[in-house]
Design an enzyme around this catalytic site. Sequence first.
Site, mmCIF file in Angstrom:
data_model
loop_
_atom_site.group_PDB
_atom_site.id
_atom_site.type_symbol
_atom_site.label_atom_id
_atom_site.label_comp_id
_atom_site.label_asym_id
_atom_site.label_seq_id
_atom_site.Cartn_x
_atom_site.Cartn_y
_atom_site.Cartn_z
ATOM 1 N N GLU A 1 0.689 -1.242 0.100
ATOM 2 C CA GLU A 1 0.058 -0.001 0.079
ATOM 3 C C GLU A 1 0.899 1.123 -0.104
ATOM 4 O O GLU A 1 1.809 1.384 0.668
ATOM 5 C CB GLU A 1 -0.982 0.038 1.230
ATOM 6 C CG GLU A 1 -1.804 1.413 1.445
ATOM 7 C CD GLU A 1 -2.628 1.206 2.725
ATOM 8 O OE1 GLU A 1 -2.860 0.102 3.344
ATOM 9 O OE2 GLU A 1 -2.572 2.348 3.160
ATOM 10 N N GLU B 1 -2.614 11.714 3.242
ATOM 11 C CA GLU B 1 -3.548 11.135 4.277
ATOM 12 C C GLU B 1 -3.360 12.245 5.237
ATOM 13 O O GLU B 1 -2.258 12.707 5.515
ATOM 14 C CB GLU B 1 -3.066 9.699 4.707
ATOM 15 C CG GLU B 1 -3.913 9.201 5.566
ATOM 16 C CD GLU B 1 -3.438 8.007 6.103
ATOM 17 O OE1 GLU B 1 -2.273 7.562 5.798
ATOM 18 O OE2 GLU B 1 -4.290 7.137 6.437
#
Length: 350
Positions: A170, A175
């Site tokens: 990932e 974020e």
Amino acid sequence: MTYAGNEPWWKPKYWRKRTWAIVGVIIAVILIIVIVVPVEVAKANRYPNYSKLDYTLAEEYSGSTFFDNFDYFTGYDPAAGFVHYVPKEQATQLNLTYASESTAVLRVDTSVGNSSSPDASTGRFSVRVESKNQYDSGLFIFDVKHTPFGCGTWPALWLADQNNWPNNGEIDVMEAVNQATDGNQMTLHTTNGCTVSGIKRKMTGTALKNNCYNGTSDNAGCGVSGSTDSFGQDYNSVQGGIMAMEWRDQGIRMWQFGRDAIPADITAKEPDPSSWGEATADFPNTDCSIASHFRNQSIIANIDLCGQYAGSVYAQSGCPSNCTDYVANNPTAFENAYWEFGAFEIYKAT
Ligand SMILES: *[C@@H]1O[C@H](CO)[C@@H](O)[C@H](O)[C@H]1NC(C)=O
Ligand SMILES: *[C@@H]1O[C@H](CO)[C@@H](O)[C@H](O)[C@H]1NC(C)=O
Ligand SMILES: *[C@@H]1O[C@H](CO)[C@@H](O)[C@H](O)[C@H]1NC(C)=O
Ligand SMILES: *[C@@H]1O[C@H](CO)[C@@H](O)[C@H](O)[C@H]1NC(C)=O
Ligand SMILES: *[C@@H]1O[C@H](CO)[C@@H](O)[C@H](O)[C@H]1NC(C)=O
């Protein structure tokens, strides 16, 4: 024992056993220093050869067909958030995804309150889109004009293979949680055997955890945080900018460029990372085989609410009440909870 004391000390011929032992130890220590230190220094200096690659534009997600490149994820949120991810038809009807010639918006619902029917007492409507195409490497240029923020929000722009996680890795490009005052976080998550501790990295961001393995630190991953204006209100106030992510066997690097500092080669669609200077985040392949930890990734954009991350640090973020209560009862608090994108460009090395 007697010792006359009149032999010259520097002649080994006259040395006793103990003297020989001391000399032996000294020589051993010198040898260790002479051999081990350079080995350790060489080890600490290992760094991949990020030589220039020639990139050609392979795909562009842009304009009014932006969202045609994505599937809408509608299952139970794997991150245990307080959301209902809606299918495409509903997202369009509620205007949670919207694309025009110049812009693509993905937002959280701001209409459902506690007197609506149905209400948001089991979660608020939101969207999670995953690209139909999967990638194994490349240079990704994301034009991000507005990042979502606000108490309860957990937005991300990332790459993963949701059906083979964490085996295929990932890559989190953007974020943040809640008010997003800590800036942008760039993070890798992997299976065991991928670390960035004690190695040379060339980056301007601040390293957080050093083990990318999902089984460590509650799956925090190996993160790097950008400056405080790299996400949220301050980022948005200058119409954001560009996030560039280069993924190749030598490593994964990310750069953030403010709207007024976008390199001309990006604007000209001839991007050359070797000309951009130090990255914001650098994950070299020194102690992590990029090729074996990362493959078959979709580009994902979503806005989660509460859940494993925003929910667990909600009070620390200076947010009122508790996360789920706040999200359920305050629809208008989510007016800033939207992504606005320009184009996504995907370049392949030729
Ligand atoms: C949908 O959202 C876009 C972007 O925010 C906005 O420009 C447009 O007016 C909205 N459409 C409707 C029908 O509300
Ligand atoms: C690639 O990822 C997609 C989406 O997760 C998955 O459906 C597909 O099976 C994967 N393909 C391979 C070869 O792993
Ligand atoms: C890490 O991934 C494994 C699957 O490989 C999974 O069983 C485990 O629950 C994950 N750990 C965390 C903390 O996500
Ligand atoms: C959140 O707050 C509400 C009202 O103050 C309360 O009823 C609810 O139990 C709280 N939920 C949690 C998970 O603490
Ligand atoms: C409904 O939401 C309003 C704020 O929008 C809040 O003041 C009120 O307490 C909520 N009612 C319930 C029953 O949670």
